[in-house]
Design an enzyme around this catalytic site. Structure first.
Site, PDB file in Angstrom:
ATOM      1  N   CYS A  70      -6.287  -3.594  -0.995  1.00 47.15           N
ATOM      2  CA  CYS A  70      -6.302  -2.216  -0.632  1.00 47.15           C
ATOM      3  C   CYS A  70      -7.721  -1.351  -1.021  1.00 47.15           C
ATOM      4  O   CYS A  70      -8.105  -1.455  -1.932  1.00 47.15           O
ATOM      5  CB  CYS A  70      -5.214  -1.308  -1.216  1.00 47.15           C
ATOM      6  SG  CYS A  70      -5.132   0.424  -0.906  1.00 47.15           S
ATOM      7  N   CYS A  73      -7.087   1.484  -3.660  1.00 45.11           N
ATOM      8  CA  CYS A  73      -6.620   1.298  -5.115  1.00 45.11           C
ATOM      9  C   CYS A  73      -8.056   1.485  -5.964  1.00 45.11           C
ATOM     10  O   CYS A  73      -9.235   1.307  -5.289  1.00 45.11           O
ATOM     11  CB  CYS A  73      -6.340   0.020  -5.102  1.00 45.11           C
ATOM     12  SG  CYS A  73      -4.394  -0.194  -4.873  1.00 45.11           S
ATOM     13  N   HIS A 134      -0.510   2.339  -5.833  1.00 48.11           N
ATOM     14  CA  HIS A 134      -0.457   2.033  -4.557  1.00 48.11           C
ATOM     15  C   HIS A 134       0.956   1.999  -4.300  1.00 48.11           C
ATOM     16  O   HIS A 134       1.141   2.291  -2.907  1.00 48.11           O
ATOM     17  CB  HIS A 134      -0.878   0.422  -4.412  1.00 48.11           C
ATOM     18  CG  HIS A 134      -0.905  -0.170  -3.356  1.00 48.11           C
ATOM     19  ND1 HIS A 134      -1.870  -0.096  -2.280  1.00 48.11           N
ATOM     20  CD2 HIS A 134       0.202  -0.842  -2.217  1.00 48.11           C
ATOM     21  CE1 HIS A 134      -1.589  -0.718  -1.259  1.00 48.11           C
ATOM     22  NE2 HIS A 134      -0.193  -0.977  -1.193  1.00 48.11           N
ATOM     23  N   ASN A 174      -0.327  11.414   7.040  1.00 52.90           N
ATOM     24  CA  ASN A 174       0.563  10.674   7.927  1.00 52.90           C
ATOM     25  C   ASN A 174       1.403   9.719   6.993  1.00 52.90           C
ATOM     26  O   ASN A 174       0.557   8.990   6.336  1.00 52.90           O
ATOM     27  CB  ASN A 174      -0.231   9.940   9.104  1.00 52.90           C
ATOM     28  CG  ASN A 174      -0.949  10.604   9.982  1.00 52.90           C
ATOM     29  OD1 ASN A 174      -0.334  11.662  10.521  1.00 52.90           O
ATOM     30  ND2 ASN A 174      -2.032  10.106  10.560  1.00 52.90           N
ATOM     31  N   HIS A 187      -1.913   8.462   0.649  1.00 43.23           N
ATOM     32  CA  HIS A 187      -3.290   9.149   0.820  1.00 43.23           C
ATOM     33  C   HIS A 187      -3.139  10.222   2.395  1.00 43.23           C
ATOM     34  O   HIS A 187      -2.219  10.110   3.096  1.00 43.23           O
ATOM     35  CB  HIS A 187      -4.367   8.312   1.377  1.00 43.23           C
ATOM     36  CG  HIS A 187      -4.209   7.721   2.536  1.00 43.23           C
ATOM     37  ND1 HIS A 187      -3.461   6.503   2.919  1.00 43.23           N
ATOM     38  CD2 HIS A 187      -4.954   7.623   3.873  1.00 43.23           C
ATOM     39  CE1 HIS A 187      -3.604   6.120   4.057  1.00 43.23           C
ATOM     40  NE2 HIS A 187      -4.373   6.779   4.829  1.00 43.23           N
ATOM     41  N   GLN A 189      -5.743  12.814   4.889  1.00 42.68           N
ATOM     42  CA  GLN A 189      -6.869  12.970   5.489  1.00 42.68           C
ATOM     43  C   GLN A 189      -7.385  14.293   5.806  1.00 42.68           C
ATOM     44  O   GLN A 189      -6.430  15.312   5.762  1.00 42.68           O
ATOM     45  CB  GLN A 189      -7.108  12.110   6.849  1.00 42.68           C
ATOM     46  CG  GLN A 189      -6.777  10.588   6.824  1.00 42.68           C
ATOM     47  CD  GLN A 189      -6.736   9.954   8.034  1.00 42.68           C
ATOM     48  OE1 GLN A 189      -7.867  10.067   8.786  1.00 42.68           O
ATOM     49  NE2 GLN A 189      -5.603   9.558   8.553  1.00 42.68           N
TER      50      GLN A 189
HETATM   51 ZN   LIG Z   1      -3.787   0.798  -2.965  1.00 42.74          ZN
END
Ligand SMILES: [Zn+2]
Length: 367
Positions: A70, A73, A134, A174, A187, A189
Site C-alpha cells: 500500500c 501506509c 490501513h 470516495n 484516504h 482527495q
Molecule cells: Zn495502507
C-alpha cells in the site's frame, strides 16, 4: 494543530498534520523517483458548456495493490511508501498520477477555436491520508483525529485557493470498492480545479436568481425551511444541521450545513469546528448501521461519497459551504447504478423516499 511541509523525492509536496505541537517530521524520502510528466488538459464541451478533464497519462496508476504494497501506509520494515515517516497522524501529498497538475502548461498548448476550446489542466490533486492504520475507516477515527482532518482540509483550501489559476477547491472522500476506490487505505482527495465545475455554476445561478427574485439568500431560506421539517431532519447540533434533501438523488443522502452561512472551510469559527467531528462521525456510523452485517461476518461498511461544496475563489458570494454525503447502496447487496436515465439524461430516479431515508437514518443504531 502542528503542520510540517516537506518534499517527496520527485519534488511533490507532502504536508504532515499532527495534534502535538512539537511533532518532528524530518525523515527523507529515499526512493529513486523521477518527476512525472503532467499531460493533463481540459476541454470545453461546446454543447453543454462544461469542462472535461483529459488525463490520459493516468492509465498507469496503482490499481488495487496488495495490502503489503500500500503506497499510503507509513514507510516501515525496509518498504518505502509515499509517506517516508514510520508513522503519521494525517498526511497530505500531491498525487503522483494527478488528473490535474501544475506543470501541464509546459506540455499542453491552449487552443481557442470556438468549438474546440482547450486549456492545460493546471490544477492540483492531493491525497489526504486520514490515519496510518490501513484497516481503519473514517468512521473509526476519534473526534480529535477527525478534527485534525478538518484542519487539514481547511489548510489545503487556503493554500490551494491561492495558487495561480485555481478557481475552486474540492475536498472529498470516495469509500468502498463499489465507488471505484483503487486503494483500500482510508484516504480522501482534494482537487484544485482550474475551472468552476458545472454543478457549482448551476447552484450559484439558482442562488443568484433566488436573490434577485426575493432579496434573500437561497441557502439561508433552505436551512430555515428544513429546520422546520422534522420528517427529513437527521441530526441537529448547536452549530450544524443535517437533513435529507427534499429532492434527494441517492438512496441515502444527507446534507450537512453550518447554521451560519459561510463561503468555505476557512471561514468556520472555533465553536463550529469543534462541533463538526462529533456530528460527522455520527452520520458516518449511521450510514454503516443502515445495512447490518449478518452474524459472524465483518462489520458492514457502506460505500459512500462525501463531498464538500465550497464557494469558488470569485463569484460564489451566494453559495453556502456544505457537505453532501451519499451512498449508492439501496439495500443489502443492491447498488444504485447510474444507467440510461441518470447517465444518459442527468435525470435521477430514486427508489427510496427522502422521508423514509431520513427516518431510517434517525433510527440507525449508533456505532
Ligand atoms: Zn495502507
Amino acid at each position: 494543530m502542528h503542520r510540517t511541509a516537506t518534499k517527496l523525492a520527485d519534488g511533490r509536496e507532502l504536508v504532515y498534520f499532527d495534534q502535538a505541537a512539537g511533532a518532528v517530521r524530518d525523515v527523507r524520502d529515499e526512493r529513486p523517483l523521477e518527476p512525472a510528466a503532467s499531460l493533463s488538459e481540459i476541454r470545453l464541451d461546446p454543447v453543454l458548456g462544461e469542462w472535461v478533464t483529459v488525463a490520459a497519462h493516468r492509465q498507469q496508476r496503482t490499481y488495487r495493490p496488495p495490502a503489503g504494497e500500500c503506497p499510503l501506509c507509513p514507510s516501515r520494515d525496509g518498504r518505502l511508501s509515499e509517506i517516508p515517516a514510520a508513522d503519521y497522524e494525517v498526511a497530505v501529498f500531491e498525487n503522483r498520477f494527478p488528473s490535474l497538475a501544475p506543470g501541464s502548461a509546459e506540455h499542453v498548448a491552449a487552443r481557442d477555436a470556438p468549438l474546440h476550446t482547450l486549456r492545460p489542466g493546471n490544477g492540483r490533486c492531493e491525497v489526504v491520508c486520514f490515519t496510518s492504520d490501513h484497516d481503519a475507516s473514517f468512521a473509526d477515527l476519534d473526534e480529535a483525529r477527525a478534527r485534525l482532518v478538518l484542519d487539514a482540509w481547511t489548510d489545503r483550501t487556503a493554500e490551494l485557493s491561492a495558487l495561480p489559476g485555481v478557481r475552486q477547491v474540492y475536498c472529498f472522500e470516495n469509500r468502498g470498492e463499489e465507488i471505484g476506490v483503487t486503494l483500500a487505505h482510508p484516504h480522501g482527495q482534494i482537487y484544485a480545479f482550474p475551472f468552476v465545475p458545472s454543478r457549482t455554476t448551476r447552484m450559484i445561478a439558482r442562488a443568484e436568481a433566488h436573490r434577485d427574485r426575493t432579496g434573500r439568500n437561497l441557502f439561508e431560506d433552505l436551512l430555515a425551511a428544513e429546520q422546520d421539517t422534522p420528517e427529513r431532519l437527521v441530526l441537529r447540533g448547536e452549530h450544524w444541521i443535517a437533513f435529507v434533501p427534499f429532492a434527494a438523488r441517492w438512496p441515502y443522502e444527507v446534507h450537512l450545513y453550518p447554521k451560519r452561512r459561510v463561503a468555505d472551510l476557512t471561514e468556520l469559527t472555533e465553536p463550529e469546528r469543534a462541533e463538526f467531528p462529533g456530528l460527522y462521525l455520527d452520520l458516518l456510523r449511521r450510514f454503516d448501521a443502515l445495512f447490518p452485517a449478518p452474524p459472524g461476518a465483518a462489520p458492514n461498511r457502506t460505500p459512500y461519497i462525501s463531498a464538500w461544496h465550497q464557494a469558488p475563489r470569485t463569484g460564489g458570494g451566494q453559495l453556502a459551504l456544505h457537505l453532501e454525503l451519499f451512498t449508492v447502496r439501496r439495500a443489502p447487496g443492491k447498488l444504485k447504478y447510474l444507467a440510461g436515465v441518470e447517465s444518459g439524461m442527468d435525470a435521477f430516479v430514486t427508489d427510496v423516499s427522502p422521508e423514509q431515508a431520513a427516518s431510517r437514518l434517525r433510527e440507525a443504531a449508533l456505532g
